[in-house]
Design a protein around this motif. Structure first.
Motif, PDB file in Angstrom:
ATOM      1  N   ARG A 170       0.828  -1.214   0.000  1.00 36.71           N
ATOM      2  CA  ARG A 170       0.000   0.000   0.000  1.00 36.71           C
ATOM      3  C   ARG A 170       0.860   1.262   0.000  1.00 36.71           C
ATOM      4  NH1 ARG A 170      -2.569  -2.512   4.686  1.00 36.71           N
ATOM      5  NH2 ARG A 170      -4.042  -4.069   3.897  1.00 36.71           N
ATOM      6  N   ALA A 171       2.062   1.147   0.549  1.00 35.96           N
ATOM      7  CA  ALA A 171       2.971   2.295   0.601  1.00 35.96           C
ATOM      8  C   ALA A 171       3.793   2.446  -0.674  1.00 35.96           C
ATOM      9  CB  ALA A 171       3.898   2.154   1.809  1.00 35.96           C
ATOM     10  N   GLY A 172       3.528   1.580  -1.673  1.00 35.33           N
ATOM     11  CA  GLY A 172       4.194   1.722  -2.961  1.00 35.33           C
ATOM     12  C   GLY A 172       5.245   0.679  -3.267  1.00 35.33           C
ATOM     13  N   GLU A 173       5.467  -0.285  -2.376  1.00 33.00           N
ATOM     14  CA  GLU A 173       6.453  -1.343  -2.617  1.00 33.00           C
ATOM     15  C   GLU A 173       5.875  -2.417  -3.538  1.00 33.00           C
ATOM     16  OE1 GLU A 173       9.520  -1.686  -1.820  1.00 33.00           O
ATOM     17  OE2 GLU A 173       9.969  -0.534  -0.015  1.00 33.00           O
ATOM     18  N   SER A 174       6.761  -3.313  -4.005  1.00 38.95           N
ATOM     19  CA  SER A 174       6.352  -4.453  -4.824  1.00 38.95           C
ATOM     20  C   SER A 174       7.130  -5.676  -4.368  1.00 38.95           C
ATOM     21  CB  SER A 174       6.640  -4.189  -6.304  1.00 38.95           C
ATOM     22  OG  SER A 174       6.488  -5.391  -7.053  1.00 38.95           O
ATOM     23  N   LEU A 175       6.469  -6.838  -4.388  1.00 35.15           N
ATOM     24  CA  LEU A 175       7.146  -8.087  -4.035  1.00 35.15           C
ATOM     25  C   LEU A 175       7.780  -8.748  -5.245  1.00 35.15           C
ATOM     26  CD1 LEU A 175       4.572  -9.779  -1.607  1.00 35.15           C
ATOM     27  CD2 LEU A 175       6.219  -7.955  -1.157  1.00 35.15           C
ATOM     28  N   GLY A 176       7.480  -8.249  -6.426  1.00 38.89           N
ATOM     29  CA  GLY A 176       7.935  -8.924  -7.635  1.00 38.89           C
ATOM     30  C   GLY A 176       6.945  -9.994  -8.044  1.00 38.89           C
ATOM     31  N   PRO A 177       7.121 -10.572  -9.219  1.00 44.70           N
ATOM     32  CA  PRO A 177       6.142 -11.531  -9.745  1.00 44.70           C
ATOM     33  C   PRO A 177       6.415 -12.982  -9.361  1.00 44.70           C
ATOM     34  CG  PRO A 177       7.755 -11.051 -11.424  1.00 44.70           C
ATOM     35  CD  PRO A 177       8.152 -10.226 -10.214  1.00 44.70           C
ATOM     36  N   GLN A 178       7.498 -13.262  -8.625  1.00 41.68           N
ATOM     37  CA  GLN A 178       7.957 -14.634  -8.487  1.00 41.68           C
ATOM     38  C   GLN A 178       7.354 -15.392  -7.307  1.00 41.68           C
ATOM     39  OE1 GLN A 178       9.876 -11.992  -7.671  1.00 41.68           O
ATOM     40  NE2 GLN A 178      10.091 -12.399  -5.485  1.00 41.68           N
ATOM     41  N   VAL A 179       6.763 -14.702  -6.324  1.00 45.17           N
ATOM     42  CA  VAL A 179       6.251 -15.397  -5.142  1.00 45.17           C
ATOM     43  C   VAL A 179       5.016 -16.204  -5.535  1.00 45.17           C
ATOM     44  CG1 VAL A 179       5.399 -15.171  -2.786  1.00 45.17           C
ATOM     45  CG2 VAL A 179       7.085 -13.537  -3.664  1.00 45.17           C
ATOM     46  N   ARG A 180       5.070 -17.505  -5.283  1.00 45.32           N
ATOM     47  CA  ARG A 180       3.949 -18.378  -5.651  1.00 45.32           C
ATOM     48  C   ARG A 180       3.134 -18.843  -4.453  1.00 45.32           C
ATOM     49  NH1 ARG A 180       4.247 -23.773  -4.771  1.00 45.32           N
ATOM     50  NH2 ARG A 180       6.231 -24.715  -4.145  1.00 45.32           N
ATOM     51  N   LEU A 181       3.706 -18.717  -3.230  1.00 42.72           N
ATOM     52  CA  LEU A 181       3.053 -19.309  -2.067  1.00 42.72           C
ATOM     53  C   LEU A 181       3.394 -18.530  -0.797  1.00 42.72           C
ATOM     54  CD1 LEU A 181       1.567 -21.704  -0.617  1.00 42.72           C
ATOM     55  CD2 LEU A 181       3.786 -22.862  -0.535  1.00 42.72           C
ATOM     56  N   PHE A 182       2.365 -18.247  -0.020  1.00 42.82           N
ATOM     57  CA  PHE A 182       2.559 -17.798   1.351  1.00 42.82           C
ATOM     58  C   PHE A 182       2.186 -18.957   2.256  1.00 42.82           C
ATOM     59  CE2 PHE A 182       1.062 -15.864   5.357  1.00 42.82           C
ATOM     60  CZ  PHE A 182       2.220 -15.186   5.718  1.00 42.82           C
ATOM     61  N   MET A 183       3.141 -19.423   3.038  1.00 36.98           N
ATOM     62  CA  MET A 183       2.974 -20.608   3.879  1.00 36.98           C
ATOM     63  C   MET A 183       2.845 -20.157   5.326  1.00 36.98           C
ATOM     64  SD  MET A 183       5.430 -23.993   4.042  1.00 36.98           S
ATOM     65  CE  MET A 183       6.898 -23.079   4.542  1.00 36.98           C
ATOM     66  N   THR A 184       1.710 -20.465   5.949  1.00 38.70           N
ATOM     67  CA  THR A 184       1.484 -19.987   7.303  1.00 38.70           C
ATOM     68  C   THR A 184       0.925 -21.098   8.170  1.00 38.70           C
ATOM     69  OG1 THR A 184       0.572 -18.146   8.602  1.00 38.70           O
ATOM     70  CG2 THR A 184      -0.881 -19.151   6.946  1.00 38.70           C
ATOM     71  N   GLY A 185       0.893 -20.828   9.444  1.00 33.38           N
ATOM     72  CA  GLY A 185       0.329 -21.757  10.409  1.00 33.38           C
ATOM     73  C   GLY A 185       0.014 -21.010  11.686  1.00 33.38           C
ATOM     74  N   ALA A 186      -1.141 -21.265  12.241  1.00 34.09           N
ATOM     75  CA  ALA A 186      -1.547 -20.643  13.492  1.00 34.09           C
ATOM     76  C   ALA A 186      -2.717 -21.443  14.027  1.00 34.09           C
ATOM     77  CB  ALA A 186      -1.940 -19.173  13.288  1.00 34.09           C
ATOM     78  N   THR A 187      -3.096 -21.170  15.283  1.00 37.10           N
ATOM     79  CA  THR A 187      -4.217 -21.901  15.861  1.00 37.10           C
ATOM     80  C   THR A 187      -5.488 -21.686  15.052  1.00 37.10           C
ATOM     81  OG1 THR A 187      -3.252 -21.718  18.048  1.00 37.10           O
ATOM     82  CG2 THR A 187      -5.594 -22.191  17.946  1.00 37.10           C
ATOM     83  N   GLU A 188      -5.688 -20.470  14.609  1.00 38.53           N
ATOM     84  CA  GLU A 188      -6.922 -20.147  13.906  1.00 38.53           C
ATOM     85  C   GLU A 188      -6.607 -19.341  12.656  1.00 38.53           C
ATOM     86  OE1 GLU A 188     -11.275 -18.141  14.919  1.00 38.53           O
ATOM     87  OE2 GLU A 188      -9.650 -18.111  16.371  1.00 38.53           O
ATOM     88  N   ILE A 189      -6.896 -19.905  11.496  1.00 41.63           N
ATOM     89  CA  ILE A 189      -6.667 -19.235  10.217  1.00 41.63           C
ATOM     90  C   ILE A 189      -8.020 -18.815   9.647  1.00 41.63           C
ATOM     91  CG2 ILE A 189      -5.831 -19.512   7.862  1.00 41.63           C
ATOM     92  CD1 ILE A 189      -3.595 -19.444   9.859  1.00 41.63           C
ATOM     93  N   ARG A 190      -8.161 -17.538   9.329  1.00 40.88           N
ATOM     94  CA  ARG A 190      -9.415 -17.048   8.763  1.00 40.88           C
ATOM     95  C   ARG A 190      -9.183 -16.632   7.312  1.00 40.88           C
ATOM     96  NH1 ARG A 190     -13.468 -16.843  12.145  1.00 40.88           N
ATOM     97  NH2 ARG A 190     -13.107 -16.758  14.388  1.00 40.88           N
ATOM     98  N   PRO A 191      -9.712 -17.402   6.358  1.00 40.42           N
ATOM     99  CA  PRO A 191      -9.537 -17.064   4.944  1.00 40.42           C
ATOM    100  C   PRO A 191     -10.073 -15.688   4.589  1.00 40.42           C
ATOM    101  CG  PRO A 191     -10.402 -19.292   5.203  1.00 40.42           C
ATOM    102  CD  PRO A 191     -10.459 -18.660   6.548  1.00 40.42           C
ATOM    103  N   SER A 192     -11.143 -15.272   5.255  1.00 41.00           N
ATOM    104  CA  SER A 192     -11.735 -13.975   4.927  1.00 41.00           C
ATOM    105  C   SER A 192     -10.771 -12.831   5.193  1.00 41.00           C
ATOM    106  CB  SER A 192     -13.015 -13.772   5.748  1.00 41.00           C
ATOM    107  OG  SER A 192     -12.732 -13.829   7.144  1.00 41.00           O
ATOM    108  N   ALA A 193      -9.801 -13.053   6.073  1.00 39.19           N
ATOM    109  CA  ALA A 193      -8.800 -12.018   6.347  1.00 39.19           C
ATOM    110  C   ALA A 193      -7.559 -12.188   5.487  1.00 39.19           C
ATOM    111  CB  ALA A 193      -8.413 -12.053   7.825  1.00 39.19           C
ATOM    112  N   LEU A 194      -7.104 -13.431   5.293  1.00 40.15           N
ATOM    113  CA  LEU A 194      -5.832 -13.666   4.613  1.00 40.15           C
ATOM    114  C   LEU A 194      -5.930 -13.577   3.098  1.00 40.15           C
ATOM    115  CD1 LEU A 194      -4.131 -16.527   6.665  1.00 40.15           C
ATOM    116  CD2 LEU A 194      -3.868 -14.057   6.856  1.00 40.15           C
TER     117      LEU A 194
END
Length: 492
Positions: free
Chosen positions: A247-271
């Protein structure tokens, strides 16, 4: 399938000798170089008396030197006992005694410890692979990881080579991980998510590690882009940080294919909206505990499996899951209850039936997939790390200003929970003497950063049940009243 992590080190060096294995921003090494460095470090550890079956405590940031030393321990047939880089010296010494360590290797060593830099070898012969030093059994302990206990102290969980290889080979397959992937190693390697979910997965798949010694939120997006990371791993808070950078104007580039996470409670509506905002097409979610070697179930793509509020996760092969009500009876699919698990992955003592009772709440789908919906005990989760409130309370009560303390979690969209300390002042401490900074300074001497409360609320007394036990439910109600009165709240 290789039997031990040492086997994996040799396999990677034989099959991908010249491929990049790891870099930490200042040093880059191939798999062949990494094995030779680990063998040289093993020689130095052997000189210090470390041999097969011993335990070595390792403390430091995510660096190539850390990975080299971890490899050295396994080449010797010893067990690695990593410790978070923020742990104070007193905690490190207690840890070494509890796990029966033969040696302690630390980035900033105390008396009697080995310096991480001193363990690193000098010049090595290029192009030749070292001979095997030891041949530990597949059932030997590979790593001992710390987890929060339930009575104010920690547990030490010993994980076997064969268990880790079996489990994370399944995980790598579900995530389609391959040698061309590049894992961004922000999660500390001393924790289960970092050691198993980064280093072991890299050893199994041949993916390279971009290690991050010091996390800088402002530089995070640029690091993802410049490192050419294809997989970013971390708690949900990390995705919030990346979205803020975009949002501040940065870019991650086009290469990231996966964000891998884990927590007690994962809410798809937020992630999922955050992932779309930063341009990551796939989010995976895993559920597990240190006591179960890190993973019980996994959803490779939460966008394809979400039931709306929660994520149905596939239970790993060889793992069983059950959901019981408050009196221990199985509940039908869709009904919430306490989650239990059993199988080869349980690494702590259990009863004759083999079931490990978690502190998590969830429900099963008719197809056997598991949704984790929250906690049923008092354990809290901050940025993906379990926090035992009793341990934090004991640390707060070290202060001469505090008579009693209770720690609860306030929901936080970024970190999962924000820790709030509700404290009763010691006798003689009036309003002018209620120094929150001093209280938290005493606590920081024995806690890691994520265990330190962000907010302190002073009260005259803590509520208790009729049997004299602290009523956390009543504390939360009390807290709701005080958080509206800013005169009694100090943000740390």
């Amino acid at each position: 399938m290789p039997a031990t992590l040492a086997d994996l080190w040799f396999d990677r060096a034989r099959t991908q000798a010249d491929d990049l294995a790891a870099d930490d921003g200042t040093r880059r090494v191939s798999w062949g170089e990494l094995l030779r460095l680990a063998d040289g470090a093993a020689e130095r550890l052997a000189t210090a008396g470390v041999g097969a079956g011993d335990v070595v405590v390792l403390q430091g940031r995510n660096t190539v030197e850390w990975v080299v030393t971890a490899g050295a321990v396994h080449l010797l047939g010893a067990a690695l006992a990593p410790l978070g880089s923020e742990e104070p010296a007193a905690a490190r010494q207690e840890y070494a005694v509890r796990v029966g360590a033969r040696a302690v290797v630390a980035e900033h060593p105390a008396a009697g410890e080995l310096a991480l830099s001193a363990v690193q070898p000098g010049d090595l012969d290029a192009g030749t692979l070292p001979p095997r030093r030891a041949n530990p059994a597949a059932s030997a302990v590979a790593v001992v990881l710390a987890t929060s206990g339930t009575a104010g102290h920690r547990q030490w969980v010993a994980m076997e080579h064969a268990v880790l290889i079996r489990m994370y080979d399944d995980v790598a397959g579900l995530l389609d991980m391959a040698s061309g992937d590049r894992l961004l190693g922000i999660v500390p390697l001393a924790h289960s998510f970092g050691f198993n979910g980064l280093l072991v997965l890299a050893l199994l798949s041949g993916a390279s590690l971009r290690l991050v010694p010091d996390r800088d939120r402002d530089a995070l997006a640029g690091l993802v882009r410049e490192s050419a990371a294809t997989i970013v791993a971390g708690p949900p808070a990390l995705l919030h940080d990346l979205a803020a950078a975009v949002r501040a104007g940065e870019s991650l580039g086009p290469q990231v294919r996966l964000f891998m996470t884990g927590a007690t409670e994962i809410r798809p509506s937020a992630l999922l909206p955050l992932a779309a905002e930063v341009g990551i097409p796939r989010v995976s979610a895993g559920y597990g505990l240190t006591q179960t070697c890190g993973t019980v179930a996994l959803c490779p793509n939460i966008a394809q499996a979400s039931d709306g509020a929660h994520v149905p996760m596939t239970v790993l092969p060889g793992v069983e899951v059950a959901v019981l009500d408050a009196v221990g009876r199985p509940v039908p699919p869709g009904t919430r209850g306490r989650v239990l698990t059993r199988g080869y992955h349980v690494a702590v003592p259990v009863g004759d039936d083999g079931w490990f009772v978690t502190g998590d709440e969830g429900h099963l789908h008719p197809d056997g997939s598991l949704c984790v919906t929250g906690r049923v005990d008092d354990q809290l989760v901050v940025s993906g790390f379990n926090v035992d409130p009793v341990r934090v309370e004991l640390a707060l009560e070290r202060s001469p200003l505090v008579a009693r303390a209770a720690v609860v979690g306030v929901p936080d969209p970024r970190s999962g929970h924000r820790l709030v300390a509700v404290v009763v002042p010691a006798d003689g401490v009036d309003a002018a003497g209620r120094n929150e900074a001093a209280v938290l300074a005493d606590a920081r001497a024995v806690l890691t950063g994520y265990e330190v409360p962000r907010t302190v609320v002073w009260v005259d007394a803590l509520p208790h049940t009729t049997t004299g036990k602290l009523s956390r439910a009543a504390v939360r109600g009390l807290l709701a009243e005080h958080l509206t009165d800013q005169e009694h709240v100090q943000e740390a």
